[in-house]
Design a protein around this motif. Structure first.
Motif, PDB file in Angstrom:
ATOM      1  N   ASP A  77     -23.284 -27.565  60.611  1.00 38.69           N
ATOM      2  CA  ASP A  77     -23.746 -26.350  61.284  1.00 38.69           C
ATOM      3  C   ASP A  77     -22.541 -25.586  61.843  1.00 38.69           C
ATOM      4  N   THR A  78     -22.347 -24.360  61.393  1.00 28.09           N
ATOM      5  CA  THR A  78     -21.235 -23.558  61.927  1.00 28.09           C
ATOM      6  C   THR A  78     -21.605 -22.935  63.277  1.00 28.09           C
ATOM      7  N   GLN A  79     -22.859 -23.115  63.693  1.00 28.14           N
ATOM      8  CA  GLN A  79     -23.418 -22.462  64.898  1.00 28.14           C
ATOM      9  C   GLN A  79     -23.553 -20.962  64.675  1.00 28.14           C
ATOM     10  N   MET A  81      -8.919 -15.807  52.422  1.00 30.36           N
ATOM     11  CA  MET A  81      -8.521 -16.625  53.596  1.00 30.36           C
ATOM     12  C   MET A  81      -9.770 -17.307  54.127  1.00 30.36           C
ATOM     13  N   ARG A  82     -10.183 -18.322  53.417  1.00 25.82           N
ATOM     14  CA  ARG A  82     -11.478 -18.921  53.755  1.00 25.82           C
ATOM     15  C   ARG A  82     -11.317 -20.078  54.741  1.00 25.82           C
ATOM     16  N   TRP A  83     -10.664 -19.787  55.868  1.00 24.31           N
ATOM     17  CA  TRP A  83     -10.442 -20.844  56.831  1.00 24.31           C
ATOM     18  C   TRP A  83     -11.745 -21.346  57.443  1.00 24.31           C
ATOM     19  N   CYS A  84     -12.751 -20.489  57.450  1.00 27.16           N
ATOM     20  CA  CYS A  84     -14.043 -20.865  58.049  1.00 27.16           C
ATOM     21  C   CYS A  84     -14.651 -22.079  57.348  1.00 27.16           C
ATOM     22  N   THR A  85     -14.626 -22.069  56.030  1.00 26.83           N
ATOM     23  CA  THR A  85     -15.201 -23.183  55.274  1.00 26.83           C
ATOM     24  C   THR A  85     -14.433 -24.466  55.566  1.00 26.83           C
ATOM     25  N   ARG A  86     -13.123 -24.324  55.588  1.00 28.90           N
ATOM     26  CA  ARG A  86     -12.287 -25.510  55.781  1.00 28.90           C
ATOM     27  C   ARG A  86     -12.500 -26.107  57.176  1.00 28.90           C
ATOM     28  N   LEU A 138     -14.866 -25.290  59.605  1.00 29.45           N
ATOM     29  CA  LEU A 138     -16.222 -25.436  60.160  1.00 29.45           C
ATOM     30  C   LEU A 138     -17.166 -26.238  59.272  1.00 29.45           C
ATOM     31  N   LYS A 139     -16.805 -26.401  58.023  1.00 32.65           N
ATOM     32  CA  LYS A 139     -17.696 -27.141  57.123  1.00 32.65           C
ATOM     33  C   LYS A 139     -17.033 -28.421  56.585  1.00 32.65           C
ATOM     34  N   LEU A 140     -15.884 -28.251  55.931  1.00 31.80           N
ATOM     35  CA  LEU A 140     -15.288 -29.406  55.253  1.00 31.80           C
ATOM     36  C   LEU A 140     -14.769 -30.458  56.228  1.00 31.80           C
ATOM     37  N   SER A 175     -27.413 -19.004  51.387  1.00 32.93           N
ATOM     38  CA  SER A 175     -27.391 -19.587  52.724  1.00 32.93           C
ATOM     39  C   SER A 175     -26.017 -19.310  53.351  1.00 32.93           C
ATOM     40  N   GLY A 176     -25.824 -19.794  54.528  1.00 33.68           N
ATOM     41  CA  GLY A 176     -24.512 -19.641  55.176  1.00 33.68           C
ATOM     42  C   GLY A 176     -24.597 -18.816  56.446  1.00 33.68           C
ATOM     43  N   CYS A 177     -23.424 -18.538  56.992  1.00 34.05           N
ATOM     44  CA  CYS A 177     -23.356 -17.827  58.271  1.00 34.05           C
ATOM     45  C   CYS A 177     -23.979 -16.438  58.164  1.00 34.05           C
ATOM     46  N   PHE A 178     -24.535 -15.954  59.285  1.00 36.30           N
ATOM     47  CA  PHE A 178     -25.176 -14.630  59.233  1.00 36.30           C
ATOM     48  C   PHE A 178     -24.150 -13.541  58.926  1.00 36.30           C
ATOM     49  N   PHE A 179     -22.877 -13.807  59.258  1.00 37.83           N
ATOM     50  CA  PHE A 179     -21.855 -12.780  58.988  1.00 37.83           C
ATOM     51  C   PHE A 179     -21.034 -13.086  57.737  1.00 37.83           C
ATOM     52  N   CYS A 180     -21.547 -13.943  56.874  1.00 37.24           N
ATOM     53  CA  CYS A 180     -20.724 -14.348  55.725  1.00 37.24           C
ATOM     54  C   CYS A 180     -20.235 -13.124  54.938  1.00 37.24           C
ATOM     55  N   PHE A 181     -18.943 -13.112  54.673  1.00 32.30           N
ATOM     56  CA  PHE A 181     -18.304 -11.974  53.984  1.00 32.30           C
ATOM     57  C   PHE A 181     -18.678 -11.919  52.511  1.00 32.30           C
ATOM     58  N   PHE A 182     -19.389 -12.939  52.021  1.00 33.16           N
ATOM     59  CA  PHE A 182     -19.835 -12.897  50.629  1.00 33.16           C
ATOM     60  C   PHE A 182     -21.099 -12.062  50.443  1.00 33.16           C
ATOM     61  N   GLN A 183     -21.631 -11.559  51.545  1.00 33.15           N
ATOM     62  CA  GLN A 183     -22.862 -10.767  51.435  1.00 33.15           C
ATOM     63  C   GLN A 183     -22.637  -9.458  50.705  1.00 33.15           C
ATOM     64  N   ARG A 223     -17.689 -16.406  45.102  1.00 34.55           N
ATOM     65  CA  ARG A 223     -18.665 -17.327  45.634  1.00 34.55           C
ATOM     66  C   ARG A 223     -18.157 -18.060  46.853  1.00 34.55           C
ATOM     67  N   ALA A 224     -19.095 -18.382  47.738  1.00 30.12           N
ATOM     68  CA  ALA A 224     -18.755 -19.287  48.813  1.00 30.12           C
ATOM     69  C   ALA A 224     -18.605 -20.664  48.202  1.00 30.12           C
ATOM     70  N   CYS A 225     -17.906 -21.570  48.892  1.00 31.26           N
ATOM     71  CA  CYS A 225     -17.813 -22.898  48.320  1.00 31.26           C
ATOM     72  C   CYS A 225     -19.166 -23.561  48.449  1.00 31.26           C
ATOM     73  N   ILE A 247     -20.332 -26.186  49.750  1.00 29.95           N
ATOM     74  CA  ILE A 247     -20.810 -26.743  51.012  1.00 29.95           C
ATOM     75  C   ILE A 247     -21.507 -25.646  51.835  1.00 29.95           C
ATOM     76  N   CYS A 248     -21.127 -24.397  51.615  1.00 27.68           N
ATOM     77  CA  CYS A 248     -21.798 -23.285  52.298  1.00 27.68           C
ATOM     78  C   CYS A 248     -23.007 -22.791  51.527  1.00 27.68           C
ATOM     79  N   GLU A 249     -22.916 -22.816  50.214  1.00 25.35           N
ATOM     80  CA  GLU A 249     -23.816 -21.991  49.437  1.00 25.35           C
ATOM     81  C   GLU A 249     -25.013 -22.679  48.810  1.00 25.35           C
TER      82      GLU A 249
HETATM   83  S1  SF4 Z   1     -21.038 -19.283  54.979  1.00 26.70           S
HETATM   84 FE1  SF4 Z   1     -19.420 -17.769  54.609  1.00 26.70          FE
HETATM   85  S2  SF4 Z   1     -18.586 -17.304  56.657  1.00 26.70           S
HETATM   86 FE2  SF4 Z   1     -19.754 -19.225  56.838  1.00 26.70          FE
HETATM   87  S3  SF4 Z   1     -18.278 -20.871  56.559  1.00 26.70           S
HETATM   88 FE3  SF4 Z   1     -19.161 -20.444  54.539  1.00 26.70          FE
HETATM   89  S4  SF4 Z   1     -17.797 -18.919  53.573  1.00 26.70           S
HETATM   90 FE4  SF4 Z   1     -17.350 -18.959  55.787  1.00 26.70          FE
END
Ligand code: SF4
Length: 272
Positions: free
Chosen positions: A36-38, A84-89, A91-93, A164-172, A265-267, A269-271
């Motif tokens: 959960d990234t919260q 720069m997908r530091w969020c996945t690394r 907050l998820k991985l 799925s993923g964060c509400f602000f995911c940049f992949f939207q 694509r998101a990785c 674990i997010c998607e």
């Molecule tokens: S859902 Fe999007 S913003 Fe959230 S961790 Fe995954 S790539 Fe990053």
């Protein structure tokens, strides 16, 4: 040597959920985890509760104690992006690997037989990833069938967002941002508050490339976005299928309509 742990990581998306349903009776000792990234959508939490009801087991919730805002500061205020997908690394991985520790683990990954991508395969030697959908020839339409037949169905965010993923995911896509504004205006405002302009350089830090959320939310722009989305749907839908349940419409839709190019694509674990 102790037998390995069996772990299935859920993203709150359709494929990992279908995999959990598929594996329930095959591997009773499975540990189901959600990182959960919260910053997830409320629909995701609701969907996971529904899945827990089907599995008859609690889904372990993992999360990084420091959270997104901490890491945003660490990364100099740079919003995460596909480059720069530091969020996945962070907050998820990382929380997932911390949970696994040094135990021998079989990690179940929901890549389908009709997909050609590698996804998250840990380089940790104690984690062995396996792909049951590939082994069993499970494709996209089968995933929708598994979800429907189990009664779990689709997450309700599918009505306005494809991933799925964060509400602000940049992949939207732009129309998904418009969906966030319509469905969750407070979350849209929260996402908007992260954007800024550097007063010295004039550099803009926005979630969507080349457009701020304030610009995107202008009424005339929203009309344009809606029209573009409709046009794209019309072009991509090969044969309109009226009066079908949502699961069937989505299963019938062209892959390219609801799934971005590989590099967008998101990785997994997010998607998934
Ligand atoms: S859902 Fe999007 S913003 Fe959230 S961790 Fe995954 S790539 Fe990053």
């Amino acid at each position: 040597m102790p037998s390995p742990r069996h772990i299935l990581g859920l993203s709150g998306g359709k494929d990992s959920t279908a995999l959990a349903i598929f594996m329930r009776d095959r591997v009773p000792e499975m540990e189901y985890v959600f990182t959960d990234t919260q910053k997830e959508l409320p629909e995701t939490y609701e969907f996971l509760s529904r899945l827990e009801g089907f599995l008859g087991k609690r889904i372990v919730r993992l999360s990084d104690d420091r959270g997104f805002d901490h890491w945003l500061k660490v990364y100099g205020g740079y919003l995460p992006s596909s480059r720069m997908r530091w969020c996945t690394r962070m907050l998820k991985l990382k929380p997932f690997e911390k949970y696994v520790g040094s135990d021998a683990v079989v990690n179940y990954v929901g890549i389908r037989a009709d997909e050609h991508r590698e996804g998250y395969i840990s380089t940790k030697p104690n984690i062995k990833s396996i792909f049951p959908f590939k082994e069993h020839g499970i494709k996209k339409a089968d995933v929708f069938r598994i979800l429907e037949e189990s009664g779990v169905g689709l997450p309700t965010y599918y009505k306005w967002r494809t991933r799925s993923g964060c509400f602000f995911c940049f992949f939207q896509r732009r129309d998904e941002w418009a969906g966030l504004l319509r469905e969750h205006p407070a979350l849209f405002e929260e996402a908007k508050a992260y954007e800024r302009i550097d007063p010295e350089t004039g550099q803009r830090y926005t979630w969507a490339q080349g457009e701020s959320l304030a610009e995107l939310a202008q009424p005339e722009r929203l009309v344009q976005i809606r029209n573009n989305a409709r046009k794209r749907e019309e072009e991509q839908r090969k044969a309109p299928q009226p009066n079908l349940p949502l699961v069937k419409v989505l299963a019938a839709s062209d892959d390219e309509d609801d799934e971005p190019d590989e590099d967008e694509r998101a990785c997994l674990i997010c998607e998934l």
